[in-house]
Design a protein around this motif. Structure first.
Motif, PDB file in Angstrom:
ATOM      1  N   SER A 187      -6.354   2.214  64.004  1.00 46.17           N
ATOM      2  CA  SER A 187      -7.372   2.498  62.999  1.00 46.17           C
ATOM      3  C   SER A 187      -7.791   3.967  63.056  1.00 46.17           C
ATOM      4  O   SER A 187      -7.962   4.523  64.140  1.00 46.17           O
ATOM      5  N   ARG A 203       0.189  -1.058  61.161  1.00 44.61           N
ATOM      6  CA  ARG A 203      -0.742  -0.770  60.051  1.00 44.61           C
ATOM      7  C   ARG A 203      -0.485  -1.661  58.836  1.00 44.61           C
ATOM      8  O   ARG A 203      -1.402  -2.003  58.107  1.00 44.61           O
ATOM      9  N   ASP A 208     -12.171  -5.455  64.870  1.00 44.22           N
ATOM     10  CA  ASP A 208     -11.191  -5.022  63.873  1.00 44.22           C
ATOM     11  C   ASP A 208     -11.865  -4.853  62.504  1.00 44.22           C
ATOM     12  O   ASP A 208     -11.585  -3.890  61.791  1.00 44.22           O
ATOM     13  N   SER A 268      -4.184  -3.310  65.837  1.00 44.82           N
ATOM     14  CA  SER A 268      -4.811  -2.892  64.583  1.00 44.82           C
ATOM     15  C   SER A 268      -6.023  -2.004  64.867  1.00 44.82           C
ATOM     16  O   SER A 268      -6.259  -1.012  64.171  1.00 44.82           O
ATOM     17  N   LYS A 282     -13.202  -0.866  60.562  1.00 48.36           N
ATOM     18  CA  LYS A 282     -12.714  -0.471  59.231  1.00 48.36           C
ATOM     19  C   LYS A 282     -13.759   0.347  58.477  1.00 48.36           C
ATOM     20  O   LYS A 282     -13.419   1.084  57.553  1.00 48.36           O
ATOM     21  N   ASN A 325     -10.593   5.010  62.609  1.00 49.30           N
ATOM     22  CA  ASN A 325     -11.933   5.058  63.197  1.00 49.30           C
ATOM     23  C   ASN A 325     -11.955   4.778  64.695  1.00 49.30           C
ATOM     24  O   ASN A 325     -13.025   4.736  65.297  1.00 49.30           O
ATOM     25  N   CYS A 326     -10.810   4.577  65.278  1.00 55.06           N
ATOM     26  CA  CYS A 326     -10.758   4.349  66.728  1.00 55.06           C
ATOM     27  C   CYS A 326     -10.811   5.702  67.418  1.00 55.06           C
ATOM     28  O   CYS A 326      -9.903   6.511  67.275  1.00 55.06           O
TER      29      CYS A 326
END
Length: 188
Positions: free
Chosen positions: A104, A158, A21, A100, A25, A106-107
């Motif tokens: 994201s 979020r 997690d 989370s 980020k 960025n996932c």
């Protein structure tokens, strides 16, 4: 790692999810290395490899656990939508780190829609049981409610899931029944 009550396994999985997690980020999931993840989680690489072959295995396992819990709730609570939404929110609240990660930016793994597709499909089946959806209006209204529900759940995740599952379920239920405009502007 499979769902277990073994405290060591639970701690290891939590450490991996917390580390992932944090890492996600600042970088894409596909760019996170196992070495980097294990270092951030303060676990040995051998421990990671004992349970997983790669980071996608970690993601997939958590997805399967979450899906199983959602399916269980959706199979048991199939009579009242408000109750079902509340139970879905309770399940989600038990998996804040994993969710989370999924929401994201960025996932790179698009599992969020897949997971909530389960709830949407079950909702459609429930509606079909109570009413034949044959018109385009009924079908699109169903999609609208499902998309709105997913949007509320995504925003809740979020924002750190500060509201209780009951509060979120009430927002979803009220907006679905009365429409968001009626909820936002009750006097109009």
């Amino acid at each position: 790692m499979r769902k277990t009550n073994d405290i060591r396994v639970v701690r290891t999985q939590k450490a991996l999810l917390e580390a992932l997690d944090q890492l996600i980020k600042t970088k894409k999931l596909s760019c996170v290395s196992i070495t980097e993840l294990c270092s951030a989680a303060d676990i040995n690489r051998n421990t990671f490899y004992y349970h997983y072959n790669n980071i996608n295995d970690l993601i997939t396992e958590n997805k399967q656990i979450l899906e199983a819990e959602l399916n269980e709730v959706l199979d048991v609570n199939n009579t009242r939508s408000r109750t079902t939404i509340n139970e879905i929110c309770k399940v989600l609240k038990r998996h804040p780190l994993f969710l989370s990660i999924l929401v994201s930016p960025n996932c790179d793994v698009d599992l969020f829609e897949e997971i909530f597709g389960i709830a949407s499909e079950k909702a459609r089946i429930q509606i079909d049981r109570h009413k034949d959806i044959t018109s385009a209006s009924d079908l699109y209204s169903t999609y609208y409610c499902n998309a709105g529900c997913n949007a509320v759940l995504s925003a809740w995740i979020r924002s750190g899931m500060k509201e209780s599952p009951d509060e979120v379920a009430e927002i979803i239920s009220l907006s679905s029944r009365k429409g968001p405009i009626s909820v936002l502007f009750p006097e109009d």
